[in-house]
Design a protein around this motif. Structure first.
Motif, mmCIF file in Angstrom:
data_model
loop_
_atom_site.group_PDB
_atom_site.id
_atom_site.type_symbol
_atom_site.label_atom_id
_atom_site.label_comp_id
_atom_site.label_asym_id
_atom_site.label_seq_id
_atom_site.Cartn_x
_atom_site.Cartn_y
_atom_site.Cartn_z
ATOM 1 N N LYS A 1 0.549 -1.377 0.262
ATOM 2 C CA LYS A 1 0.231 0.210 -0.228
ATOM 3 C C LYS A 1 0.805 1.362 0.047
ATOM 4 C CE LYS A 1 -3.681 -1.849 2.694
ATOM 5 N NZ LYS A 1 -3.745 -2.398 3.979
ATOM 6 N N LYS A 2 0.639 2.275 -0.434
ATOM 7 C CA LYS A 2 1.321 3.246 -0.325
ATOM 8 C C LYS A 2 0.409 4.315 0.174
ATOM 9 C CE LYS A 2 3.510 3.474 -5.396
ATOM 10 N NZ LYS A 2 3.550 4.226 -6.107
ATOM 11 N N ASP A 3 1.617 4.845 0.932
ATOM 12 C CA ASP A 3 0.940 5.896 1.727
ATOM 13 C C ASP A 3 1.445 6.905 1.275
ATOM 14 O OD1 ASP A 3 0.445 6.704 4.376
ATOM 15 O OD2 ASP A 3 1.622 5.453 6.038
ATOM 16 N N SER A 4 0.334 7.703 1.731
ATOM 17 C CA SER A 4 0.626 9.086 1.907
ATOM 18 C C SER A 4 1.762 10.145 2.620
ATOM 19 C CB SER A 4 -0.289 9.994 1.052
ATOM 20 O OG SER A 4 -0.862 9.689 2.189
ATOM 21 N N LEU A 5 1.663 9.058 3.617
ATOM 22 C CA LEU A 5 2.111 9.789 4.816
ATOM 23 C C LEU A 5 3.744 9.781 4.982
ATOM 24 C CD1 LEU A 5 0.070 10.078 7.411
ATOM 25 C CD2 LEU A 5 0.720 11.723 5.859
ATOM 26 N N GLY A 6 3.955 8.421 4.264
ATOM 27 C CA GLY A 6 5.327 8.204 4.104
ATOM 28 C C GLY A 6 5.259 6.836 4.482
ATOM 29 N N THR A 7 6.648 5.465 3.828
ATOM 30 C CA THR A 7 7.040 4.580 3.823
ATOM 31 C C THR A 7 5.817 3.462 4.653
ATOM 32 O OG1 THR A 7 8.844 4.330 5.859
ATOM 33 C CG2 THR A 7 9.142 5.153 2.596
ATOM 34 N N ALA A 8 5.924 2.087 4.419
ATOM 35 C CA ALA A 8 5.118 1.385 5.022
ATOM 36 C C ALA A 8 6.321 1.577 7.040
ATOM 37 C CB ALA A 8 5.785 -0.379 5.112
ATOM 38 N N GLY A 9 7.280 1.220 7.334
ATOM 39 C CA GLY A 9 7.282 2.013 8.677
ATOM 40 C C GLY A 9 7.932 2.493 9.333
ATOM 41 N N SER A 10 6.952 3.837 8.751
ATOM 42 C CA SER A 10 6.748 5.114 9.168
ATOM 43 C C SER A 10 5.701 5.113 10.086
ATOM 44 C CB SER A 10 6.403 6.137 8.043
ATOM 45 O OG SER A 10 5.268 5.941 7.857
ATOM 46 N N PRO A 11 6.093 6.153 11.833
ATOM 47 C CA PRO A 11 4.994 6.279 13.274
ATOM 48 C C PRO A 11 3.984 6.550 11.776
ATOM 49 C CG PRO A 11 6.673 7.581 12.303
ATOM 50 C CD PRO A 11 7.190 6.850 11.766
ATOM 51 N N ALA A 12 3.412 6.759 11.202
ATOM 52 C CA ALA A 12 2.192 7.253 11.038
ATOM 53 C C ALA A 12 1.326 6.508 10.042
ATOM 54 C CB ALA A 12 1.756 8.184 9.623
ATOM 55 N N HIS A 13 1.532 5.384 9.613
ATOM 56 C CA HIS A 13 1.680 3.999 8.799
ATOM 57 C C HIS A 13 0.897 2.519 10.847
ATOM 58 C CE1 HIS A 13 1.067 0.637 6.475
ATOM 59 N NE2 HIS A 13 1.603 0.120 6.987
ATOM 60 N N PHE A 14 2.039 3.333 11.443
ATOM 61 C CA PHE A 14 1.504 1.962 12.344
ATOM 62 C C PHE A 14 0.473 3.099 13.249
ATOM 63 C CE2 PHE A 14 5.928 1.392 12.566
ATOM 64 C CZ PHE A 14 6.268 -0.282 11.935
ATOM 65 N N ILE A 15 0.537 4.008 13.227
ATOM 66 C CA ILE A 15 -1.060 4.598 13.972
ATOM 67 C C ILE A 15 -1.855 4.374 12.920
ATOM 68 C CG2 ILE A 15 -1.984 7.148 15.036
ATOM 69 C CD1 ILE A 15 0.548 8.103 15.232
ATOM 70 N N ILE A 16 -2.127 4.328 11.797
ATOM 71 C CA ILE A 16 -3.078 4.120 11.154
ATOM 72 C C ILE A 16 -3.207 2.629 11.228
ATOM 73 C CG2 ILE A 16 -3.810 3.858 8.630
ATOM 74 C CD1 ILE A 16 -2.487 6.613 8.466
ATOM 75 N N LYS A 17 -2.279 2.076 11.109
ATOM 76 C CA LYS A 17 -2.749 0.540 11.245
ATOM 77 C C LYS A 17 -3.645 0.046 12.454
ATOM 78 C CE LYS A 17 -0.049 -4.289 10.655
ATOM 79 N NZ LYS A 17 1.318 -4.322 10.505
ATOM 80 N N ASP A 18 -2.798 0.472 13.759
ATOM 81 C CA ASP A 18 -3.571 0.937 15.067
ATOM 82 C C ASP A 18 -4.901 1.117 14.952
ATOM 83 O OD1 ASP A 18 -1.558 -0.123 16.326
ATOM 84 O OD2 ASP A 18 -0.801 1.198 16.909
ATOM 85 N N LEU A 19 -5.163 2.129 14.394
ATOM 86 C CA LEU A 19 -6.731 2.792 14.220
ATOM 87 C C LEU A 19 -7.495 2.159 13.569
ATOM 88 C CD1 LEU A 19 -6.271 6.771 13.468
ATOM 89 C CD2 LEU A 19 -6.888 5.859 15.272
#
Length: 188
Positions: free
Chosen positions: A22-40
């Motif tokens: 998945k392409k994240d508009s906020l950054g790469t797959a390991g970025s903190p925003a990605h973890f937050i979205i995943k947790d959400l």
């Protein structure tokens, strides 16, 4: 929330062509925003998507209900089997034996009662016959007495009529003599 397909978290886009990345508009797959979205997404599915939990609980309830129901029905059937066996082996023979004894006693009593009733009916018929014969004889006697009485009354009536006729003739003769005597005195 549909539970059937993959959900796309907010802020993420699915890649065209069906790729797993998945392409994240906020950054790469390991970025903190990605973890937050995943947790959400996980929090969202846990809080709002209860289907897996409900399905598991439903399966558990149905399984327990069927097992308990099956065990309860097995216990009921076993109890019924034991009760039927007990009835067939012990209760029915006792009842049959007691019933035979009591039926024999009842039949003896009924026979005795029937004999007594027959004797009473015979006595009653004999008494009725005797009474009827007595009434017939008494009626004949009364008829004979009445006929004798009527004959006697006719003979007495004839005697009284004869005495009355004789008395009338005497009175006529007496009045005729009195008239003669009176006719003698009236010429004087």
């Amino acid at each position: 929330m549909s539970g059937g397909g993959t959900e796309t978290p907010v802020g993420c886009e699915a890649t065209p062509g069906g790729g797993d990345k998945k392409k994240d508009s906020l950054g790469t797959a390991g970025s903190p925003a990605h973890f937050i979205i995943k947790d959400l997404g996980e929090i969202h599915s846990r809080l709002l998507d209860h289907r897996p939990v409900v399905q598991g609980e439903t399966r558990y309830f149905v399984k327990e209900f069927e097992e308990k129901r099956g065990l309860r029905e097995m216990r009921v059937l076993e109890n019924l089997k034991n009760m039927i066996h007990e009835t067939n082996e012990h209760t029915l023979p006792k009842c049959r034996e007691i019933m035979q004894d009591n039926l024999n006693q009842v039949l003896q009593r009924l026979q005795a009662a029937s004999d007594s009733i027959c004797r009473l009916q015979q006595r009653e018929q004999e008494q009725k016959k005797i009474l009827n014969d007595h009434l017939i004889a008494s009626e004949k006697q009364h008829i004979t007495q009445w006929e004798d009485f009527m004959k006697e009354q006719h003979s007495r009536q004839a005697e009284v009529d004869e005495e009355h006729r004789k008395a009338m003739e005497r009175l006529k003769e007496q009045y005729a003599e009195m008239e003669k005597d009176l006719a003698k005195f009236s010429t004087f």
